[in-house]
Design an enzyme around this catalytic site. Structure first.
Site, PDB file in Angstrom:
ATOM      1  CG  ASP A  32     -26.701  10.500 -10.996  1.00  0.00           C
ATOM      2  OD1 ASP A  32     -27.672   9.754 -10.769  1.00  0.00           O
ATOM      3  OD2 ASP A  32     -26.666  11.701 -10.645  1.00  0.00           O
ATOM      4  CB  THR A 118     -45.019  10.155 -14.027  1.00  0.00           C
ATOM      5  OG1 THR A 118     -45.903  10.511 -12.960  1.00  0.00           O
ATOM      6  CG2 THR A 118     -45.115  11.231 -15.085  1.00  0.00           C
ATOM      7  CE1 TYR A 142     -41.634  14.441 -13.208  1.00  0.00           C
ATOM      8  CE2 TYR A 142     -43.870  13.909 -12.519  1.00  0.00           C
ATOM      9  CZ  TYR A 142     -42.562  13.528 -12.746  1.00  0.00           C
ATOM     10  OH  TYR A 142     -42.184  12.224 -12.525  1.00  0.00           O
ATOM     11  CG  HIS A 190     -41.752  11.789  -2.425  1.00  0.00           C
ATOM     12  ND1 HIS A 190     -40.465  11.989  -2.867  1.00  0.00           N
ATOM     13  CD2 HIS A 190     -42.546  11.928  -3.501  1.00  0.00           C
ATOM     14  CE1 HIS A 190     -40.493  12.231  -4.166  1.00  0.00           C
ATOM     15  NE2 HIS A 190     -41.739  12.194  -4.579  1.00  0.00           N
ATOM     16  NE  ARG A 283     -49.004  18.190  -2.953  1.00  0.00           N
ATOM     17  CZ  ARG A 283     -48.156  17.176  -2.836  1.00  0.00           C
ATOM     18  NH1 ARG A 283     -47.049  17.320  -2.138  1.00  0.00           N
ATOM     19  NH2 ARG A 283     -48.400  16.031  -3.400  1.00  0.00           N
ATOM     20  CG  ASP A 286     -52.103  16.740  -4.143  1.00  0.00           C
ATOM     21  OD1 ASP A 286     -51.250  16.274  -4.928  1.00  0.00           O
ATOM     22  OD2 ASP A 286     -51.866  16.992  -2.948  1.00  0.00           O
TER      23      ASP A 286
HETATM   24  N1  UDP Z   1     -49.190  14.720   1.330  1.00  0.00           N
HETATM   25  C1  UDP Z   1     -49.592  15.281   2.540  1.00  0.00           C
HETATM   26  N2  UDP Z   1     -48.655  15.924   3.281  1.00  0.00           N
HETATM   27  C2  UDP Z   1     -47.345  16.038   2.907  1.00  0.00           C
HETATM   28  C3  UDP Z   1     -46.944  15.453   1.684  1.00  0.00           C
HETATM   29  C4  UDP Z   1     -47.894  14.799   0.908  1.00  0.00           C
HETATM   30  O1  UDP Z   1     -50.763  15.207   2.908  1.00  0.00           O
HETATM   31  O2  UDP Z   1     -46.564  16.657   3.633  1.00  0.00           O
HETATM   32  C5  UDP Z   1     -50.186  13.998   0.492  1.00  0.00           C
HETATM   33  C6  UDP Z   1     -50.351  14.564  -0.899  1.00  0.00           C
HETATM   34  O3  UDP Z   1     -51.335  15.566  -0.893  1.00  0.00           O
HETATM   35  C7  UDP Z   1     -50.757  13.327  -1.686  1.00  0.00           C
HETATM   36  C8  UDP Z   1     -50.058  12.193  -0.972  1.00  0.00           C
HETATM   37  O4  UDP Z   1     -49.714  12.687   0.319  1.00  0.00           O
HETATM   38  O5  UDP Z   1     -52.154  13.128  -1.589  1.00  0.00           O
HETATM   39  C9  UDP Z   1     -48.776  11.724  -1.666  1.00  0.00           C
HETATM   40  O6  UDP Z   1     -47.975  12.850  -1.933  1.00  0.00           O
HETATM   41  P1  UDP Z   1     -46.506  12.730  -2.501  1.00  0.00           P
HETATM   42  O7  UDP Z   1     -45.975  14.123  -2.617  1.00  0.00           O
HETATM   43  O8  UDP Z   1     -45.750  11.737  -1.692  1.00  0.00           O
HETATM   44  O9  UDP Z   1     -46.689  12.074  -3.934  1.00  0.00           O
HETATM   45  P2  UDP Z   1     -47.589  12.514  -5.196  1.00  0.00           P
HETATM   46  O10 UDP Z   1     -48.844  11.691  -5.111  1.00  0.00           O
HETATM   47  O11 UDP Z   1     -47.830  13.979  -5.102  1.00  0.00           O
HETATM   48  O12 UDP Z   1     -46.745  12.127  -6.354  1.00  0.00           O
END
Ligand code: UDP
Length: 332
Positions: A32, A118, A142, A190, A283, A286
């Site tokens: 790492d 992923t 990504y 997250h 966002r 999404d």
């Molecule tokens: N999310 C949210 N507010 C935050 C962070 C994430 O509403 O501050 C929502 C995001 O739009 C998604 C879900 O939570 O629908 C999970 O987001 P995360 O970033 O944890 O993982 P991803 O699904 O993007 O890999």
């Protein structure tokens, strides 16, 4: 017993996998560069190399010195938004450096590989739950770099007899059950750790990104899967890699979607604290719903999901947070 090089073994999922490898009787060796990983996430009795996966001289030396038989690769940049604004970084780290790692492996006769892919490789899925055979059409760099590596692996399996498994993770979550290691990203993006921070007052509130989706409560549905469950699949796949040229793809998720509002409610239930919420705009990028059909992993690998309920996952994250409110202290 296998000697396993865990690339990115000081990161979130890698460090949990290291512990699961030890529990299963294997010998993990960690590489790492500690850009995102934490030295404290790896026990001091585990062989540890601070090096770059894209450094073929360093990697070759480790492969030989440690008699490595299999490589697991968890080391990637994983900020979707940043991958859109700084794609060079993502192609360099996630694709080019991985290619260098694979070359070092082939040059040293190491031909077993486990790769962290992923669900972002599916982009906006045509149907739900997502099965492995759905078309892959990532909507950001990504996801694209992960798909590029998957395709590279396929060609290397065919041409050079590399044996690999690529696991397409859904939303990795939770922490070691004893609370000793857990999620500590900087910056944290997250949902679950952010909601916990909002519950404890380390953050003012949690923003819900979009409340007008075509889902039961208007917020996005995701498939949260415990890191230890993810890790166990990586070990269960070893016997599948005995055949030269084996190429396997598996979704890893519980198949049970939870909405953003459900996660907030579950954090409130687990912590007994109120979470201040601000409803915000969607966002970019999404998809409304992402959840896995992981029957393939269950049928072929005997993969058993221990944490089937998101509340149990959140309980482990909460235990880690309570024991380590500042995450891993000190420099990475
Ligand atoms: N999310 C949210 N507010 C935050 C962070 C994430 O509403 O501050 C929502 C995001 O739009 C998604 C879900 O939570 O629908 C999970 O987001 P995360 O970033 O944890 O993982 P991803 O699904 O993007 O890999």
């Amino acid at each position: 017993m296998m000697n396993v090089l865990v690339v990115g073994g000081a990161g979130y999922i890698g460090s949990h996998c290291v512990r699961q490898l030890v529990a299963a009787g294997h010998r993990p060796v960690v590489l790492d560069n500690l850009v995102f990983g934490h030295r404290a996430a790896v026990a001091s009795d585990i062989a540890f190399y601070n090096a770059d996966l894209g450094d073929p001289v360093a990697v070759s030396q480790i492969l030989r010195d440690e008699s490595i038989e299999l490589v697991m690769h968890f080391a990637a940049f994983a900020y979707v938004g940043e991958s859109v604004t700084e794609p060079r970084k993502y192609y360099e780290n996630n694709f080019v450096a991985t290619l260098r790692l694979l070359e070092a492996m082939l040059d040293n006769g190491v031909k077993k590989f486990v790769f962290s892919s992923t669900c972002a490789t599916y982009g906006e899925p045509q149907s739900l739950p997502i099965v492995e055979t759905l078309p892959q059409a990532p909507i950001n760099p990504y996801g694209q770099t992960k798909l590029d590596v998957e395709n590279c692996l396929k060609a290397f399996a065919h041409a050079y007899g590399l044996s690999f498994a690529a696991f397409r993770y859904f939303n990795a979550a939770g922490a070691a059950e004893d609370g000793s290691i857990g999620e500590d990203h900087s910056p944290e993006t997250h949902l679950i750790p952010l909601v916990i921070d909002a519950a404890t007052g380390r953050r003012e509130h949690i923003k819900i990104f979009g409340t007008d989706y075509d889902t039961p409560d208007g917020t996005c549905l995701r498939d949260y899967v415990h890191v230890d469950d993810l890790s166990r699949a990586h070990i269960a796949v070893f016997e599948k890699l005995e055949r030269p040229g084996a190429a396997h793809f598996y979704n890893l998720g519980t198949g049970r979607p939870n909405s953003v509002r459900e996660i907030i409610a579950a954090v409130e239930a687990v912590t007994g604290l109120k979470v201040p919420v601000v409803e915000d705009a969607r966002r970019a990028g999404d998809p409304p719903a992402l959840y896995a059909d992981s029957r393939k992993a269950q049928d072929e690998l005997g993969w058993k999901i221990k944490f089937t309920e998101v509340q149990a996952i959140i309980e482990t994250a909460w235990r880690w947070h309570q024991a380590n409110p500042e995450g891993f202290k000190g420099p990475n």
